[in-house]
Design a protein around this motif. Structure first.
Motif, PDB file in Angstrom:
ATOM      1  N   ALA A   1       3.935  50.837  15.922  1.00  0.00           N
ATOM      2  CA  ALA A   1       2.905  50.547  14.910  1.00  0.00           C
ATOM      3  C   ALA A   1       2.517  49.071  14.952  1.00  0.00           C
ATOM      4  O   ALA A   1       1.330  48.724  14.917  1.00  0.00           O
ATOM      5  N   ALA A   2       3.510  48.173  15.078  1.00  0.00           N
ATOM      6  CA  ALA A   2       3.226  46.731  15.081  1.00  0.00           C
ATOM      7  C   ALA A   2       2.401  46.339  16.298  1.00  0.00           C
ATOM      8  O   ALA A   2       1.447  45.559  16.205  1.00  0.00           O
ATOM      9  N   ARG A   3       2.748  46.907  17.448  1.00  0.00           N
ATOM     10  CA  ARG A   3       1.989  46.561  18.663  1.00  0.00           C
ATOM     11  C   ARG A   3       0.538  47.029  18.552  1.00  0.00           C
ATOM     12  O   ARG A   3      -0.379  46.350  18.976  1.00  0.00           O
ATOM     13  N   GLU A   4       0.334  48.198  17.945  1.00  0.00           N
ATOM     14  CA  GLU A   4      -1.040  48.693  17.767  1.00  0.00           C
ATOM     15  C   GLU A   4      -1.789  47.808  16.783  1.00  0.00           C
ATOM     16  O   GLU A   4      -2.983  47.571  16.931  1.00  0.00           O
ATOM     17  N   GLN A   5      -1.098  47.316  15.744  1.00  0.00           N
ATOM     18  CA  GLN A   5      -1.743  46.400  14.786  1.00  0.00           C
ATOM     19  C   GLN A   5      -2.306  45.193  15.533  1.00  0.00           C
ATOM     20  O   GLN A   5      -3.421  44.743  15.265  1.00  0.00           O
ATOM     21  N   LEU A   6      -1.512  44.656  16.468  1.00  0.00           N
ATOM     22  CA  LEU A   6      -1.952  43.478  17.229  1.00  0.00           C
ATOM     23  C   LEU A   6      -3.236  43.760  18.004  1.00  0.00           C
ATOM     24  O   LEU A   6      -4.123  42.930  18.072  1.00  0.00           O
ATOM     25  N   LYS A   7      -3.300  44.960  18.576  1.00  0.00           N
ATOM     26  CA  LYS A   7      -4.501  45.326  19.360  1.00  0.00           C
ATOM     27  C   LYS A   7      -5.728  45.420  18.472  1.00  0.00           C
ATOM     28  O   LYS A   7      -6.818  45.026  18.828  1.00  0.00           O
ATOM     29  N   PHE A   8      -5.547  45.990  17.267  1.00  0.00           N
ATOM     30  CA  PHE A   8      -6.701  46.334  16.421  1.00  0.00           C
ATOM     31  C   PHE A   8      -7.169  45.213  15.504  1.00  0.00           C
ATOM     32  O   PHE A   8      -8.314  45.229  15.058  1.00  0.00           O
ATOM     33  N   ILE A   9      -6.293  44.271  15.163  1.00  0.00           N
ATOM     34  CA  ILE A   9      -6.591  43.396  14.020  1.00  0.00           C
ATOM     35  C   ILE A   9      -7.903  42.603  14.178  1.00  0.00           C
ATOM     36  O   ILE A   9      -8.747  42.626  13.266  1.00  0.00           O
ATOM     37  N   LEU A  10      -8.105  41.933  15.320  1.00  0.00           N
ATOM     38  CA  LEU A  10      -9.318  41.102  15.421  1.00  0.00           C
ATOM     39  C   LEU A  10     -10.596  41.938  15.500  1.00  0.00           C
ATOM     40  O   LEU A  10     -11.557  41.668  14.765  1.00  0.00           O
ATOM     41  N   PRO A  11     -10.634  42.988  16.347  1.00  0.00           N
ATOM     42  CA  PRO A  11     -11.860  43.816  16.346  1.00  0.00           C
ATOM     43  C   PRO A  11     -12.163  44.428  14.972  1.00  0.00           C
ATOM     44  O   PRO A  11     -13.325  44.554  14.584  1.00  0.00           O
ATOM     45  N   THR A  12     -11.122  44.803  14.237  1.00  0.00           N
ATOM     46  CA  THR A  12     -11.338  45.420  12.914  1.00  0.00           C
ATOM     47  C   THR A  12     -11.963  44.409  11.951  1.00  0.00           C
ATOM     48  O   THR A  12     -12.927  44.718  11.232  1.00  0.00           O
ATOM     49  N   ILE A  13     -11.440  43.184  11.948  1.00  0.00           N
ATOM     50  CA  ILE A  13     -12.000  42.144  11.067  1.00  0.00           C
ATOM     51  C   ILE A  13     -13.437  41.828  11.483  1.00  0.00           C
ATOM     52  O   ILE A  13     -14.341  41.720  10.646  1.00  0.00           O
ATOM     53  N   GLN A  14     -13.653  41.705  12.792  1.00  0.00           N
ATOM     54  CA  GLN A  14     -15.014  41.405  13.269  1.00  0.00           C
ATOM     55  C   GLN A  14     -15.995  42.485  12.832  1.00  0.00           C
ATOM     56  O   GLN A  14     -17.105  42.203  12.385  1.00  0.00           O
ATOM     57  N   GLN A  15     -15.556  43.749  12.937  1.00  0.00           N
ATOM     58  CA  GLN A  15     -16.442  44.861  12.559  1.00  0.00           C
ATOM     59  C   GLN A  15     -16.741  44.837  11.063  1.00  0.00           C
ATOM     60  O   GLN A  15     -17.871  45.087  10.629  1.00  0.00           O
ATOM     61  N   ALA A  16     -15.730  44.530  10.255  1.00  0.00           N
ATOM     62  CA  ALA A  16     -15.922  44.497   8.794  1.00  0.00           C
ATOM     63  C   ALA A  16     -16.916  43.393   8.419  1.00  0.00           C
ATOM     64  O   ALA A  16     -17.771  43.583   7.541  1.00  0.00           O
ATOM     65  N   LEU A  17     -16.820  42.243   9.071  1.00  0.00           N
ATOM     66  CA  LEU A  17     -17.746  41.135   8.766  1.00  0.00           C
ATOM     67  C   LEU A  17     -19.156  41.476   9.232  1.00  0.00           C
ATOM     68  O   LEU A  17     -20.148  41.119   8.588  1.00  0.00           O
ATOM     69  N   LYS A  18     -19.248  42.194  10.337  1.00  0.00           N
ATOM     70  CA  LYS A  18     -20.560  42.592  10.865  1.00  0.00           C
ATOM     71  C   LYS A  18     -21.198  43.635   9.953  1.00  0.00           C
ATOM     72  O   LYS A  18     -22.348  43.501   9.524  1.00  0.00           O
ATOM     73  N   ASP A  19     -20.425  44.687   9.613  1.00  0.00           N
ATOM     74  CA  ASP A  19     -20.951  45.773   8.768  1.00  0.00           C
ATOM     75  C   ASP A  19     -21.352  45.257   7.383  1.00  0.00           C
ATOM     76  O   ASP A  19     -22.378  45.633   6.841  1.00  0.00           O
ATOM     77  N   GLY A  20     -20.500  44.415   6.801  1.00  0.00           N
ATOM     78  CA  GLY A  20     -20.706  44.031   5.395  1.00  0.00           C
ATOM     79  C   GLY A  20     -21.644  42.864   5.208  1.00  0.00           C
ATOM     80  O   GLY A  20     -22.373  42.802   4.215  1.00  0.00           O
ATOM     81  N   LEU A  21     -21.614  41.924   6.163  1.00  0.00           N
ATOM     82  CA  LEU A  21     -22.363  40.671   5.957  1.00  0.00           C
ATOM     83  C   LEU A  21     -23.315  40.368   7.108  1.00  0.00           C
ATOM     84  O   LEU A  21     -23.955  39.310   7.128  1.00  0.00           O
ATOM     85  N   ASN A  22     -23.371  41.292   8.070  1.00  0.00           N
ATOM     86  CA  ASN A  22     -24.185  41.084   9.264  1.00  0.00           C
ATOM     87  C   ASN A  22     -23.796  39.774   9.948  1.00  0.00           C
ATOM     88  O   ASN A  22     -24.654  39.060  10.478  1.00  0.00           O
ATOM     89  N   TRP A  23     -22.534  39.430   9.892  1.00  0.00           N
ATOM     90  CA  TRP A  23     -22.039  38.167  10.442  1.00  0.00           C
ATOM     91  C   TRP A  23     -21.305  38.428  11.743  1.00  0.00           C
ATOM     92  O   TRP A  23     -20.428  39.277  11.812  1.00  0.00           O
TER      93      TRP A  23
END
Ligand code: KG4
Ligand code: ZN
Length: 362
Positions: free
Chosen positions: A52-74
């Motif tokens: 689970a921890a290793r998968e978190q490492l893979k996902f964390i930055l793309p997930t944050i980037q997507q949230a900022l893009k979806d919510g703020l078009n940033w």
């Protein structure tokens, strides 16, 4: 205020942007992104923390980037660019240490680089505060099967309220006198409600996690075909125990030997109803004692349709307001972390934001 919420306590990597105006309005959901490593854990019939921890490492930055893009078009274009948020909120516990650390260290680094305040959040508060989130009004990401009352938690006096957190790791009854004033009344002494669904599912050969599958199969079953034990139903406290249910079903399965579809459906219907009966009894015992005005559900098991329906009926009979988050906000997500941070805005120096896998209610 705009908050970037980050959730990595277990096998879900969540990032969400929420927007708030004042304490009398619901929290607005601008984006809510979840990546999950559930498929990997289904193969092993449960979560292996390192995986689970290793998968978190893979996902964390793309997930944050997507949230900022979806919510703020940033989108991140230049290193000196800072997203238009006012704070970051991150889950600090309870959870798996390896998974928690990925979200916490990422949030701390971003808070430092962007020079934004950081708010540490108790994951269990998050499940409760999912009740304060409104869904987007543009039709995206809404949950049409919502059965909770359309009255919002900010429209009426709801305190004292009683929150029932029912997830894979927790079953807790919490008295909420006002925002931030949460008193733990009782919890499970062994398996959590979601854990009971998952372990019983394994006995029946169902895929992990089994809560959703059991609730689907239960629709074809007879909820009184078996009489399973309801430990601690009449105990004087507000504690729960679900491990005896699993043992009773194990014995039943050993006696039956060959499980046909009807028997599996009947066991699923009885499992679900037994868990609901215990949750209802203990919750309403506490509701009467503390004369609460509202009951709030939270956690993955709160997505269970029968549980929601039966709580809604009992609440309306008892004159208590009933709230449950939209189903997609019952299971782990980062929007609930942002909402909890808004109502419990304890901005903390970066060096003091630390993982606490054992974090609980005070
Ligand atoms: O809140 P959550 O996503 O993670 C934890 O913090 O534990 O809850 C996951 C749990 C699992 O045990 C899963 O089987 C259960 O919630 N669950 C359900 C349903 N959907 C998820 N249990 C019963 N009925 C459901 N519809
Ligand atoms: Zn959870």
């Amino acid at each position: 205020m705009r908050i970037l919420g980050i959730e990595t306590s277990c096998d879900e990597t969540g990032a969400a942007v929420i927007e708030t105006t004042d304490q009398h309005s619901l929290v607005k959901l601008l984006s809510n992104v979840i990546a999950t490593s559930l498929v990997l854990h289904a193969q092993t019939g449960g979560i292996i923390p390192e995986v689970a921890a290793r998968e978190q490492l893979k996902f964390i930055l793309p997930t944050i980037q997507q949230a900022l893009k979806d919510g703020l078009n940033w989108t991140y274009a230049k290193t000196d660019q800072i997203p238009p948020i006012d704070a970051l909120a991150v889950t600090v516990g309870p959870g798996l240490i390896g998974s928690l650390l990925v979200g916490i260290e990422t949030a701390k680094t971003l808070a430092m680089v962007w020079n934004k305040p950081i708010i540490p959040v108790n994951h269990l508060y998050g499940h409760i505060y999912a009740n304060w989130i409104t869904q987007r009004t543009d039709g995206r990401d809404t949950d049409s099967s919502e059965i909770c009352t359309p009255l919002s938690v900010v429209s009426f006096p709801i305190f004292p309220a009683l929150a029932l957190v029912v997830s894979g790791g927790h079953t807790d009854l919490v008295l909420m006198k006002k925002h931030g004033n949460l008193v733990w009344l009782g919890g499970t002494r062994d398996d959590a409600a979601g854990e009971a669904f998952d372990k019983i599912g394994r006995l029946l050969g169902l895929p992990y996690p089994a809560g959703v599958t059991i609730s689907k199969l239960a629709q074809q079953g007879n909820p009184v075909a078996f009489h399973f034990p309801k430990p601690m139903l009449h105990s004087a406290d507000f504690d729960f125990s679900f491990s005896g249910l699993k043992t009773a079903i194990l014995r039943e399965v050993q006696i039956i030997k060959k499980l046909d579809d009807i028997t599996i459906a009947n066991i699923c219907a009885c499992t679900q109803q037994t868990i609901i009966d215990v949750l209802l009894a203990k919750t309403f015992k506490a509701a009467e004692k503390y004369k609460v005005k509202a009951i709030l559900l939270g956690g993955g098991v709160a997505a269970n349709e029968q549980l929601r329906n039966q709580f809604a009926v009992r609440c309306s009979e008892s004159g208590v307001r009933f709230f449950a988050p939209a189903k997609n906000l019952c299971t782990d997500n980062a929007a609930m972390i942002g909402a909890a941070a808004w109502y419990n805005n304890h901005q903390t120096p970066i060096e003091n934001v630390q993982a606490n896998p054992e974090l609980y209610f005070d």
